[in-house]
Design a protein around this motif. Structure first.
Motif, PDB file in Angstrom:
ATOM      1  N   GLY A  37      11.571 -10.629  14.419  1.00 22.94           N
ATOM      2  CA  GLY A  37      12.078  -8.893  14.966  1.00 22.94           C
ATOM      3  C   GLY A  37      12.192  -8.568  14.222  1.00 22.94           C
ATOM      4  N   ALA A  38      11.482  -8.235  12.983  1.00 26.22           N
ATOM      5  CA  ALA A  38      11.287  -7.245  12.207  1.00 26.22           C
ATOM      6  C   ALA A  38       9.661  -6.886  11.842  1.00 26.22           C
ATOM      7  CB  ALA A  38      11.380  -8.374  10.470  1.00 26.22           C
ATOM      8  N   ALA A  39       9.992  -5.695  11.799  1.00 23.41           N
ATOM      9  CA  ALA A  39       8.864  -5.021  11.953  1.00 23.41           C
ATOM     10  C   ALA A  39       7.718  -5.350  10.625  1.00 23.41           C
ATOM     11  CB  ALA A  39       8.510  -3.567  12.799  1.00 23.41           C
ATOM     12  N   VAL A  40       6.070  -5.370  10.697  1.00 23.70           N
ATOM     13  CA  VAL A  40       5.338  -5.403   9.561  1.00 23.70           C
ATOM     14  C   VAL A  40       4.504  -4.133   9.206  1.00 23.70           C
ATOM     15  CG1 VAL A  40       3.746  -7.545   8.543  1.00 23.70           C
ATOM     16  CG2 VAL A  40       5.809  -7.685   9.662  1.00 23.70           C
ATOM     17  N   LEU A  41       3.981  -3.744   8.713  1.00 24.03           N
ATOM     18  CA  LEU A  41       2.979  -2.392   8.735  1.00 24.03           C
ATOM     19  C   LEU A  41       2.680  -3.338   8.065  1.00 24.03           C
ATOM     20  CD1 LEU A  41       5.298   0.545   8.072  1.00 24.03           C
ATOM     21  CD2 LEU A  41       4.645  -0.232  10.525  1.00 24.03           C
ATOM     22  N   ARG A  42       0.557  -2.789   7.761  1.00 29.94           N
ATOM     23  CA  ARG A  42      -0.600  -3.175   7.513  1.00 29.94           C
ATOM     24  C   ARG A  42      -0.313  -4.788   7.658  1.00 29.94           C
ATOM     25  NH1 ARG A  42       2.262   1.728   4.971  1.00 29.94           N
ATOM     26  NH2 ARG A  42       0.674   3.369   4.835  1.00 29.94           N
TER      27      ARG A  42
END
Length: 366
Positions: free
Chosen positions: A90-95
């Motif tokens: 559930g950890a967001a990842v950007l780019r």
């Protein structure tokens, strides 16, 4: 002459099984993003195995123009294992695309040469590809696995600690699969690095000497695929969904955490909030009119226990009281569910931890 022998058939069977599992993961509706990253990881390994499947069968001898077919994406292994771990927890990842820039360069290093005449490809392979470019990407892939593997392992440890501090049903969402997944890839990477060193020390080694390495890759594909599919439908609690903002007014005043803990546990005991099987640290904090950061600190500092222990200890005590009643005739699971446990596994684990013995042993002795 094309001939599939034991070496090519062994790798082919594993690759086909991997393709089937990857297709199932791609179609999964639960943990969709995580399962797609795992499927892409399996496909990247299968792509790496493919030149050896057709090479051992004589394809390159029959059609030498197949050389430089863009089938090596080893620099994708590290980012994909990291992204799978983060998405599953559930950890967001950007780019996301930035992590695949090396993969694009690796693809171009093959794709731009592939359509060239065979004589030019042979010259380029002898001039730069075999001696500089391929070893550079191979070493880069191993370094990438080490870096991303370390980041993924750190995420796993943070997530495991979060589960213990925020959930009472940790045993139902045991994230050991993530640790096993990372460990398997890191072990294979260590063996792979040994082959890289051996190739550097003995340039006469050819692709037949690599057979057992690719058998290991094939076993990894099947192992990760089967276990990944077994865990594909498990909805791991998402830690990012339960982050509570601190209270700026309370932040300015010092807290006596022991007093705060006693006040909050008094409410928990009075209202028997521990009986709610869906209770989490964040939900309990809202019911107590505080935030999860303060509640967690009060438990840990004021009581020397985490949220899991505070709630499950009270549930176990309630079960013990019921079992000690000579008039109690209900079965043990009914009593456990009434006390707030959500599964048999979480009940057995908590009871053994806080009572020091299994539920059946405690009931018999009491």
């Amino acid at each position: 002459m094309i001939k599939f022998g034991p070496m090519s058939i062994t790798l082919l069977v594993c690759a086909v099984q991997g393709l089937i599992i990857a297709s199932l993961l791609l179609k999964g509706r639960i943990n969709r993003a995580a399962n797609r990253y795992l499927a892409l990881l399996l496909l990247a390994f299968i792509a790496l195995i493919t030149p050896y499947i057709i090479g051992y069968a004589g394809f390159y001898d029959r059609w030498p123009w197949l050389s430089f077919a863009p089938l090596s994406y080893t620099t994708a292994f590290g980012p994909l294992m990291w992204l799978y771990t983060r998405q599953l927890t559930g950890a967001a990842v950007l780019r996301v695309w930035q992590h695949f820039i090396p993969v694009g360069l690796q693809f171009l290093s093959q794709a731009l040469v592939f359509p060239l005449p065979l004589a030019t490809k042979n010259w380029w392979d002898e001039f730069a590809q075999a001696s500089i470019i391929s070893p550079a990407f191979e070493i880069g892939a191993l370094i990438s696995i080490a870096i991303y593997g370390g980041l993924a392992m750190r995420r796993y440890r943070v997530y495991r600690a979060w589960l213990r501090d925020n959930r009472t049903d940790v045993v139902d969402f045991d994230p050991r699969w993530i640790r096993q997944f990372l460990f398997a890839i890191l072990v294979v990477a260590m063996v792979w690095s040994g082959f890289v060193v051996a190739d550097a020390l003995d340039p006469t080694r050819d692709y037949f000497d690599q057979f057992w390495l690719y058998v290991l890759f094939s076993v990894l594909v099947i192992g990760l695929g089967i276990e990944g599919w077994r865990h594909a439908d498990i909805r791991f609690p998402r830690s990012d969904d339960n982050i509570a903002l601190p209270d700026p007014v309370a932040e300015a005043a010092p807290r006596d955490w022991a007093v705060a803990a006693r006040q909050w546990t008094d409410v928990i005991d009075r209202d028997e909030l521990w009986r709610d099987p869906e209770i989490t640290l964040a939900l309990l904090a809202r019911r107590l009119g505080t935030n999860s950061a303060y509640l967690s600190r009060a438990f840990n500092v004021g009581l020397g226990q985490n949220f899991n222990a505070v709630i499950n200890q009270r549930r176990v005590a309630a079960v013990q009281r019921a079992l000690a009643n000579p008039d109690e005739s209900r079965d043990m699971l009914t009593i456990a569910f009434e006390a707030g446990f959500g599964s048999k596994a979480s009940f057995n684990r908590a009871f053994s931890e806080f009572a020091g013995k299994t539920p059946s042993t405690w009931r018999r002795e009491s």
